[in-house]
Write an enzyme that holds these catalytic residues in place. Sequence first.
Site: not given
Length: 335
Positions: A113, A195, A198
Amino acid sequence: MAKEVVLSGIRPTGFLHLGNYFGAMRNYVRMQDEYNCYFFVANWHSLTTHPDTSELRNSVNRVVAENIACGLDPEKVALYIQSDLPEIAELYLYLNTMAYKGELEKTTTFKEKVRLSPDNVNAGLLTYPVLMAADILIHRAVKVPVGKDQEQHLEMARNFAERFNHRYGDVFPSPQAFNYGTELVKILSLDGNGKMSKSENQMNTIFLADEDEQIRKKIMKAKTDGGPLTPNAVKPDYIENLFTLMRQVSTPDTVQKFEDDFNNSSEGNCIIRYGDLKKQLAADMVEFVAPIRAKAADLQANQELLKKITRQGAEKARASGAETLRLVREAIGMN
Ligand code: TRP
């Protein structure tokens, strides 16, 4: 014997997709009869990365609605919103004194992050794993269904719990990763790259909120190739993924037919028709998703009912949280 406590959190960012459904939610649904389950929407966590809250309430409601549409029964599990449990915040405060700056800085998700948003390295981001530990330990949960990407956080939660117990006396059991029965089904992105997620290209992800036509279009565009070169070939990832999806939503006969076609194909003699496979998969997927989408939409249109459900979930969760906090305060000597 009291049922074991299962707990998991769902981040309210983005729409739920087939990867979430087959990899996680369906698993939760199976657990609800056998365990004492707590599932919650982690809206405090989302503040660490998404300070703009204009869409947050909406996303939280959608996630709650989608989870119920997928089969979570609010009468069986405690389904609640993290911010409805102030007990978590107090436990977070105590656990912060069990966490060392060095280990927090070394956390993989933190480093990732920081790399992605170097301008927003806030303390909440650094202590994300502590808040997650508080989520788990507030119910003294022992089984935590999470994906691989969360295992480091879970290990940290175990360490914080152990340090607490060591310093103030035994309060917390040791929470472990938990998957129901066998391996979780892993759904790949429709282009075969990683994978299903979103954040990837939306064309490669099927969302539970997708309309029939979008589902068809996405599946028809999924990556395939010219067919197997030898009989009984090993399937490339992106082909295996289509079969995996088919195993979830089509009849065993249908799956078998395409398996046989695949295994009997070879170079110059291609029996399997990926176009037909995708058409069948699309039809079955549309039928599978449509009722979930409809139920989620109905619930989202009924804010009163959603409120009632989450209030009821929070009541259940607060009863358990208050008891843990009582033990914690007593152990520390703050009662
Ligand atoms: N960190 C988890 C995720 O990103 C969400 C989460 C928050 C969670 N608190 C939790 C998961 C407690 C399990 C238990 O998906």
